[in-house]
Design an enzyme around this catalytic site. Structure first.
Site, PDB file in Angstrom:
ATOM      1  N   GLU A 304     -63.249  21.100   7.820  1.00 61.26           N
ATOM      2  CA  GLU A 304     -62.787  21.730   6.580  1.00 61.26           C
ATOM      3  C   GLU A 304     -63.841  22.653   5.996  1.00 61.26           C
ATOM      4  O   GLU A 304     -63.535  23.735   5.505  1.00 61.26           O
ATOM      5  CB  GLU A 304     -62.389  20.666   5.545  1.00 61.26           C
ATOM      6  CG  GLU A 304     -61.227  19.773   5.957  1.00 61.26           C
ATOM      7  CD  GLU A 304     -59.886  20.496   6.019  1.00 61.26           C
ATOM      8  OE1 GLU A 304     -59.836  21.689   5.689  1.00 61.26           O
ATOM      9  OE2 GLU A 304     -58.891  19.854   6.418  1.00 61.26           O
ATOM     10  N   ARG A 308     -63.189  26.700   5.828  1.00 58.70           N
ATOM     11  CA  ARG A 308     -63.028  27.243   4.475  1.00 58.70           C
ATOM     12  C   ARG A 308     -64.310  27.894   3.970  1.00 58.70           C
ATOM     13  O   ARG A 308     -64.288  29.013   3.456  1.00 58.70           O
ATOM     14  CB  ARG A 308     -62.602  26.129   3.507  1.00 58.70           C
ATOM     15  CG  ARG A 308     -61.286  25.480   3.907  1.00 58.70           C
ATOM     16  CD  ARG A 308     -60.797  24.489   2.883  1.00 58.70           C
ATOM     17  NE  ARG A 308     -59.816  23.574   3.470  1.00 58.70           N
ATOM     18  CZ  ARG A 308     -58.817  23.019   2.802  1.00 58.70           C
ATOM     19  NH1 ARG A 308     -58.659  23.258   1.521  1.00 58.70           N
ATOM     20  NH2 ARG A 308     -57.981  22.193   3.410  1.00 58.70           N
ATOM     21  N   ASP A 437     -52.852  20.915  16.152  1.00 60.08           N
ATOM     22  CA  ASP A 437     -52.372  22.290  15.951  1.00 60.08           C
ATOM     23  C   ASP A 437     -53.365  23.401  16.276  1.00 60.08           C
ATOM     24  O   ASP A 437     -53.161  24.214  17.184  1.00 60.08           O
ATOM     25  CB  ASP A 437     -51.841  22.459  14.512  1.00 60.08           C
ATOM     26  CG  ASP A 437     -52.792  21.928  13.426  1.00 60.08           C
ATOM     27  OD1 ASP A 437     -53.866  21.407  13.765  1.00 60.08           O
ATOM     28  OD2 ASP A 437     -52.456  22.042  12.227  1.00 60.08           O
ATOM     29  N   GLU A 573     -48.394  28.321   6.650  1.00 59.31           N
ATOM     30  CA  GLU A 573     -48.115  28.636   8.060  1.00 59.31           C
ATOM     31  C   GLU A 573     -46.916  29.563   8.284  1.00 59.31           C
ATOM     32  O   GLU A 573     -46.973  30.467   9.130  1.00 59.31           O
ATOM     33  CB  GLU A 573     -47.943  27.344   8.879  1.00 59.31           C
ATOM     34  CG  GLU A 573     -49.229  26.546   9.076  1.00 59.31           C
ATOM     35  CD  GLU A 573     -49.652  25.758   7.844  1.00 59.31           C
ATOM     36  OE1 GLU A 573     -48.807  25.559   6.935  1.00 59.31           O
ATOM     37  OE2 GLU A 573     -50.833  25.351   7.765  1.00 59.31           O
TER      38      GLU A 573
HETATM   39  C1  DMJ Z   1     -55.491  24.903   6.174  1.00 63.89           C
HETATM   40  O1  DMJ Z   1     -56.643  24.294   5.786  1.00 63.89           O
HETATM   41  C2  DMJ Z   1     -55.623  25.470   7.559  1.00 63.89           C
HETATM   42  O2  DMJ Z   1     -54.624  26.398   7.774  1.00 63.89           O
HETATM   43  C3  DMJ Z   1     -55.553  24.409   8.613  1.00 63.89           C
HETATM   44  O3  DMJ Z   1     -55.573  24.971   9.901  1.00 63.89           O
HETATM   45  C4  DMJ Z   1     -54.300  23.610   8.457  1.00 63.89           C
HETATM   46  N1  DMJ Z   1     -54.132  23.117   7.143  1.00 63.89           N
HETATM   47  C5  DMJ Z   1     -54.344  23.987   6.022  1.00 63.89           C
HETATM   48  C6  DMJ Z   1     -53.123  24.749   5.578  1.00 63.89           C
HETATM   49  O4  DMJ Z   1     -51.938  24.135   5.740  1.00 63.89           O
END
Ligand code: DMJ
Length: 673
Positions: A304, A308, A437, A573
């Protein structure tokens, strides 16, 4: 989690702090000292200190090299021409991966915009001649198309003014103590993405995106204006009630802390830049300069904070050219490195960035596969910018290791990996949703970032998409929507996370980059499904998870929602994929779908006093049950992709020059130096 107890613990270890720059390289407000003039003076002093003999030897060497250069250029010219004249297909054949039928040559029903970009960027072919050494490096210039006459468009300056009126913001532009050039203004390329310190090795083989000539201010349209208005409303809430904290709680007019690092502010920096929100950006920049401190006894999640914080700082550095952001990126990047000190080199999930210690979650020594394989774009870019290869080495090793692992099912990976043994655990469950994912997303994106040369990444990506087609694709009833389900120990489940909606965008990006044309077909089918996940729901907003109907039943929709899954976290998404689809096809329906979604966010998640909130019940328009939290990715991703979706300017983050990390932070695609 950041806690007072943790904060009170012993003094931080400082054995992994970032590179310190000498005063002459430090950029402060109002000035950048890595100037040509300074370098010229320094060079001249050194030159004058040399003896006459030394100077003669150097001059002779230069002359000799110049003669050699001319000779070899002439003799290589013909050979080079024959390489570059090869068709894309021929070049692909040369790079073909054994066992994979890679690319159908024709990829996209390319819109006129995409065609134009092909012409401009021959690096789309797999073997691009190196750029001459004088090529300028620097941040992209953004939004640079002349206004179109057929649309009711405004220039960027008009837009900002209009938005300011709209929200009754400050009427008078304050005297600017400009920190950096703003957007369309000229930024000297050698003061931007070039490594700012002489202590930092110049990247040898790769250069950043080429700076373009500055062009007209950007035209934007009414829908983009609405996104700007939404952003400013969200920002108002954050500023009023959560400034400098991780997330806004818009209903209770307070905030929540995750890492205690101003997550929303950092995630939103490049969005402000792209939207042209100068004042907000400068204010946030000041906070980064004065208040963002990583020397803190706090546990952060490696993934994270990489996507970010590190990602956000790196992209803001590239867009703005302000080296403050690179310095901060180096600091956090270095502090995250202890995560890789594990027996297997598969990183731990958590790092204490003040103490330099890392650990897995309390209950397991496993890490999540998506997490350890979705930090690569950021660390690789950090190595390129700093010249310090340790960042890239650590993350490349993870990918190489995962490439060789058994336990995959036709390229599909399990969700967990053990940090001691380095093996996958909890075998037998395969999903494109949570915990797996972005593994798939980053296979493709690393391949693109690195100039489409790293064949193992492409091989794994192509294999995985074949695995998706073979094991996870089904069609729903009654509308026969193509969806991606899950496989658990041989049993198919018709469950699909909203998170999976990144996939149409990724498939389209792959197709745009020369991969199989049927990927684009699949992308088109899947984005329709993702849109239906919104359209078939009472509020017009998607739940977190849906289950698709496999059998036609009277009165049943394709999409079914379980009570535990009916929340919406303002996730990006679907909008992300809509953006890619519109960029690559030019089909306006994707913009219209995004517009519907924005309006529904405004209808059901907007908090009058500022901010937007995630909700608990997308099926109840009269009471969607606000959760009192605005996730940082709403500003970092959702609104950014929304703004880009509504734009008709392919140079507004040109996808042949930038690759978005999984938190929507654009990073440059490397081109040979
Ligand atoms: C975000 O932090 C990123 O896109 C991550 O890959 C998946 N989850 C969240 C958004 O849904």
């Amino acid at each position: 989690m950041y806690s007072a107890a943790a904060a009170a613990a012993g003094p931080p270890r400082r054995d992994f702090i970032s590179v310190t720059l000498g005063p002459e390289e430090v950029v402060g407000v109002g000035g950048y000292n890595n100037s040509k003039a300074w370098r010229r003076r320094s060079f001249w002093r050194k030159w004058k200190q040399l003896s006459r003999l030394q100077r003669s030897v150097i001059l002779f060497l230069f002359a000799f090299l110049a003669v050699c250069g001319v000779i070899s250029y002439t003799s290589m010219g013909e050979a080079w021409k024959s390489i570059t004249n090869k068709s894309l297909d021929e070049q692909r054949t040369e790079q073909e991966i054994p066992g994979l039928k890679l690319a159908n040559p024709a990829v996209l029903p390319a819109p006129q915009k995409a065609d134009a970009s092909h012409g401009d960027y021959p690096e789309l072919s797999l073997q691009k001649p190196p750029k001459p050494p004088h090529v300028r490096r620097g941040p992209s210039s953004l939004q640079i198309k002349a206004p179109r006459r057929d649309m009711r468009l405004k220039t960027r300056h008009d837009t900002i003014r209009a938005v300011e009126e709209l929200v009754e913001a400050d009427k008078v532009e304050k005297t600017e103590k400009s920190i950096i050039s703003w957007r369309g203004a000229v930024i000297e390329p050698d003061q931007s993405t070039e490594p700012p310190s002489s202590k930092i090795k110049e990247p040898e083989k790769l250069s950043s995106v080429e700076a373009e000539d500055q062009k007209e201010p950007v035209p934007i349209n009414e829908r983009q204006l609405a996104v700007i208005e939404a952003f400013r409303h969200a920002w108002k809430g954050y500023k009023d009630f959560a400034w400098g904290h991780d997330e806004l709680k818009p209903l209770s007019k307070s905030y929540s802390e995750w890492f205690g690092l101003g997550l929303t502010l950092i995630d939103a920096l490049d969005t402000m830049w792209i939207l042209g929100l100068k004042e907000e950006f400068e204010e946030a920049r000041k906070w980064v300069a004065n208040d963002l401190v990583f020397d803190k006894n706090v546990d952060v999640n490696l993934f994270e904070s990489t996507i970010r914080i590190l990602g956000g700082l790196l992209s803001t550095y590239h867009l703005s050219g302000d080296s403050l952001f690179l310095e901060k990126a180096k600091d956090i990047g270095s502090r995250l490195m202890p995560a890789f000190k594990t027996p297997s080199k598969i990183p731990y999930s958590d790092v204490n960035i003040g103490r330099g210690t890392a650990h897995p979650p309390r209950w397991t020594s496993d890490s999540t596969v998506a997490e350890v394989t979705s930090i690569q774009l950021e660390f690789r870019e950090l190595s390129r910018l700093t010249g310090d290869e340790k960042f890239q080495k650590a993350v490349d090793e993870v990918m190489k290791h995962v490439h060789t692992l058994s336990g995959k099912n036709d390229g599909l990976v399990p969700m967990f990996i053990n940090t001691n043994s380095g093996q996958f655990t909890h075998l037998g469950v395969y999903t494109l949703g949570a915990r797996a994912d972005s593994y798939y997303e980053y296979l493709l994106k690393q391949w693109i970032q690195g100039g489409k040369k790293e064949n193992e990444l492409l091989e794994d990506y192509m294999r995985a998409i074949e695995g998706v087609k073979k094991h996870l694709l089904q069609r729903s009833e009654p509308k026969k929507l193509t969806f991606v389900g899950e496989l658990a120990h041989g049993h198919f489940s018709a469950k699909m996370d909203h998170l999976v909606c990144f996939l149409p965008g990724t498939l389209a990006l792959g197709a745009h980059n020369g991969l199989a044309a049927d990927h684009m077909k699949l992308a088109e089918a899947l984005i329709e499904t993702c849109y239906q996940m919104y359209a078939q729901v009472e509020t017009g907003l998607s739940p977190e998870i849906v289950h698709f109907n496999l059998h036609a039943q009277k009165g049943h929709k394709d999409v079914e929602i379980k009570p535990a899954d009916r929340h919406n976290l303002l996730r990006p998404e679907t909008v992300e994929s809509l953006f890619y689809m519109y960029r690559f096809t030019g089909d306006k329906k994707y913009q219209d779908w995004g517009w519907e979604i924005l309006q529904n966010f405004n209808r059901y998640t907007r908090v009058p006093t500022g901010g937007y909130t995630s909700i608990n019940n997308v099926q109840n328009p009269s009471n969607p049950e606000p959760r009192d939290k605005m996730e940082s990715f709403f500003l970092g991703e959702t609104l950014k992709y929304m703004f880009l979706l509504f734009s008709d300017d392919i140079d507004l983050i040109n996808l042949d020059k930038y690759v978005f990390n999984t938190e929507a932070h654009p990073l440059p695609i490397w081109v040979p130096a």
